[in-house]
Motif scaffolding. Structure first.
Motif, short mmCIF file in Angstrom:
data_model
loop_
_atom_site.label_atom_id
_atom_site.label_comp_id
_atom_site.label_asym_id
_atom_site.label_seq_id
_atom_site.Cartn_x
_atom_site.Cartn_y
_atom_site.Cartn_z
N LEU A 283 -63.93 8.24 -58.03
CA LEU A 283 -63.81 8.28 -56.57
C LEU A 283 -62.93 9.46 -56.15
O LEU A 283 -63.20 10.11 -55.13
CB LEU A 283 -63.25 6.97 -56.04
N SER A 284 -61.92 9.76 -56.93
CA SER A 284 -61.09 10.93 -56.63
C SER A 284 -61.93 12.20 -56.65
O SER A 284 -61.81 13.06 -55.77
CB SER A 284 -59.94 11.05 -57.65
N ARG A 285 -62.79 12.32 -57.66
CA ARG A 285 -63.64 13.50 -57.77
C ARG A 285 -64.61 13.58 -56.59
O ARG A 285 -64.83 14.66 -56.03
CB ARG A 285 -64.41 13.46 -59.08
N TRP A 286 -65.17 12.43 -56.21
CA TRP A 286 -66.10 12.43 -55.08
C TRP A 286 -65.39 12.87 -53.79
O TRP A 286 -65.93 13.69 -53.03
CB TRP A 286 -66.70 11.03 -54.88
N LEU A 287 -64.20 12.34 -53.55
CA LEU A 287 -63.45 12.74 -52.36
C LEU A 287 -63.13 14.23 -52.39
O LEU A 287 -63.23 14.92 -51.37
CB LEU A 287 -62.17 11.91 -52.24
N GLU A 288 -62.72 14.72 -53.55
CA GLU A 288 -62.39 16.14 -53.69
C GLU A 288 -63.59 17.03 -53.35
O GLU A 288 -63.44 18.06 -52.69
CB GLU A 288 -61.90 16.41 -55.11
N GLU A 289 -64.77 16.63 -53.77
CA GLU A 289 -65.96 17.45 -53.59
C GLU A 289 -66.71 17.16 -52.29
O GLU A 289 -67.67 17.86 -51.97
CB GLU A 289 -66.90 17.24 -54.78
N SER A 290 -66.27 16.14 -51.54
CA SER A 290 -66.99 15.73 -50.34
C SER A 290 -66.57 16.57 -49.13
O SER A 290 -65.72 17.46 -49.23
CB SER A 290 -66.69 14.26 -50.04
N SER A 291 -67.15 16.23 -47.98
CA SER A 291 -66.78 16.89 -46.72
C SER A 291 -65.73 16.11 -45.94
O SER A 291 -65.40 16.49 -44.81
CB SER A 291 -68.04 17.05 -45.86
N VAL A 292 -65.19 15.06 -46.52
CA VAL A 292 -64.17 14.25 -45.85
C VAL A 292 -62.97 15.11 -45.49
O VAL A 292 -62.41 15.81 -46.35
CB VAL A 292 -63.74 13.06 -46.74
N GLU A 293 -62.56 15.08 -44.22
CA GLU A 293 -61.46 15.92 -43.76
C GLU A 293 -60.09 15.27 -43.95
O GLU A 293 -59.10 15.96 -44.21
CB GLU A 293 -61.65 16.26 -42.28
N HIS A 294 -60.04 13.95 -43.81
CA HIS A 294 -58.75 13.25 -43.92
C HIS A 294 -58.92 11.95 -44.71
O HIS A 294 -59.96 11.29 -44.63
CB HIS A 294 -58.19 12.90 -42.53
N VAL A 295 -57.88 11.61 -45.47
CA VAL A 295 -57.81 10.35 -46.20
C VAL A 295 -56.48 9.70 -45.87
O VAL A 295 -55.43 10.36 -45.90
CB VAL A 295 -57.93 10.56 -47.72
N VAL A 296 -56.53 8.42 -45.53
CA VAL A 296 -55.32 7.61 -45.40
C VAL A 296 -55.27 6.71 -46.64
O VAL A 296 -56.14 5.85 -46.82
CB VAL A 296 -55.33 6.77 -44.11
#
Length: 373
Positions: free
Chosen positions: A315-328
């Protein structure tokens, strides 16, 4: 905080109890900063303190002793019961209810489970108090054998505890060092305990998870909602959503909110809360990583509130490679949080706050706002 059980060496759960509370809080802040590396561009908000005692909304009491003289508390090294009914961590409502529950064990002839001999029926009593003072009680038993007696004596228990709303029996037939089993038998008409947190009504079913410190949980949800509100995303995922605390605090008209949680019980609770609130938050049962990797598009903002192990490499890798701008990211273990952040270098921590969910122990919650660099 003074504790006679600690002084008598009958319970060692509160490992920091001999430290002044201010020292505990400073130490937790320092630990979180050390784990995250405390970069110059990370703003630390003041830590959120908790009452030193009377904060724990959940009691997990192992039942020992005998039917006539039960103990409610923990087991000693030999597997025999140590009574902790006077534990100062529990809310006043829970403390007041425990003597009535000990009396009920005798009245309903519930034989405490004896670990060394593997005999008896009643293993644990799980009691939760809502902010309104209502109670949910779960009897963890080895079999269905005592269910009829429990049901028969419930009116007497309701007379002794008028705030008792939900009562169930959880079946744990195996001899295992776990608190509860998979099967739940609800004995009351009410199926959920209403947890009023800030301006949100959350429903808690017997097998649903909720933070053990209601006041600090309320502060956690308020801060997350403020950060999300400042960024005004059109779409939000709440992964590991539990009963929907973050999702329901962040939901508003025109915003697409999806919550994902493995527990079907928690999802049922979240759906009921969303329906009552009248907004369009959607909750689905499933694995957070599988959901993210299989989604056709990413949201603007993701909230994650994983167990102690963190969100993990996939999931960390997916978030890193995604277009998500912010994570809480809400973490109950700063070490796993640091590992996950290292795997997402493009998502930089900008703000962080320590929230002391668990006074007298080394545990705390760390809420972090990540922004794509």
């Amino acid at each position: 905080m003074h504790c006679s059980y600690h002084e008598a060496q009958r319970c060692g759960s509160c490992t920091l109890i001999e430290q002044p509370y201010a020292v505990q809080l400073t130490g937790k802040q320092r630990h979180a900063q050390t784990q995250l590396g405390d970069p110059d561009d990370l703003e630390w908000l003041p830590p959120v303190a908790s009452p030193e005692a009377g904060f724990r909304n959940k009691a997990k009491m192992v039942v020992g002793g005998t039917t006539a003289n039960p103990t409610l508390g923990i087991l000693d090294a030999t597997g025999h019961g140590v009574d902790l009914r006077g534990c100062g961590l529990h809310t006043p409502g829970i403390q007041a209810a425990l003597p009535a529950l000990a009396d009920f064990v005798g009245a309903a002839r519930l034989a405490p489970y004896d670990v060394p001999s593997r005999r008896g029926e009643l293993k644990n009593l799980l009691l939760t108090e809502s902010p309104d003072g209502e109670l949910m009680l779960r009897f963890v038993t080895r079999s269905q054998e005592p269910v009829t007696r429990i049901r028969k004596h419930l009116p007497t228990l309701h007379d002794a505890l008028p705030t008792l709303r939900v009562v169930s029996v959880n079946l744990l037939p195996e001899h295992r060092a776990v608190v509860e089993g998979d099967r739940e038998i609800v004995l009351t008409e009410a199926q959920t305990l209403r947890m009023r947190v800030n301006d949100v009504d959350l429903h808690l079913r017997p097998q649903s998870f909720f933070q053990t410190n209601t006041d600090v949980a309320a502060a956690l949800y308020r801060q997350a909602r403020a950060w999300v509100g400042e960024r005004s995303p059109s779409s939000v995922w709440d992964l590991y959503c539990g009963v929907g605390g973050f999702a329901l605090h962040c939901a508003e008209p025109g915003r697409e909110v999806v919550g994902i949680e493995t527990s079907a019980e928690a999802v049922a609770s979240a759906r009921l809360s969303a329906a009552e609130a009248g907004h369009g938050a959607v909750f689905e049962a499933g694995d957070a990583t599988v959901f993210a990797l299989g989604a056709p598009a990413a949201p603007e903002l993701v909230v994650v509130n994983p167990p102690r192990r963190g969100i993990g490499p996939e999931l960390s890798r997916w978030l890193e490679e995604s277009s998500v701008e912010h994570v809480v990211y809400s973490s109950c273990h700063a070490g796993s949080l640091a590992r996950d952040l290292a795997a997402m270098p493009s998502l930089r921590p900008r703000r962080a706050q320590v929230l002391d969910m668990f006074p007298q122990t080394t545990h705390s919650e760390v809420l972090t706002l990540l922004e794509r660099a």
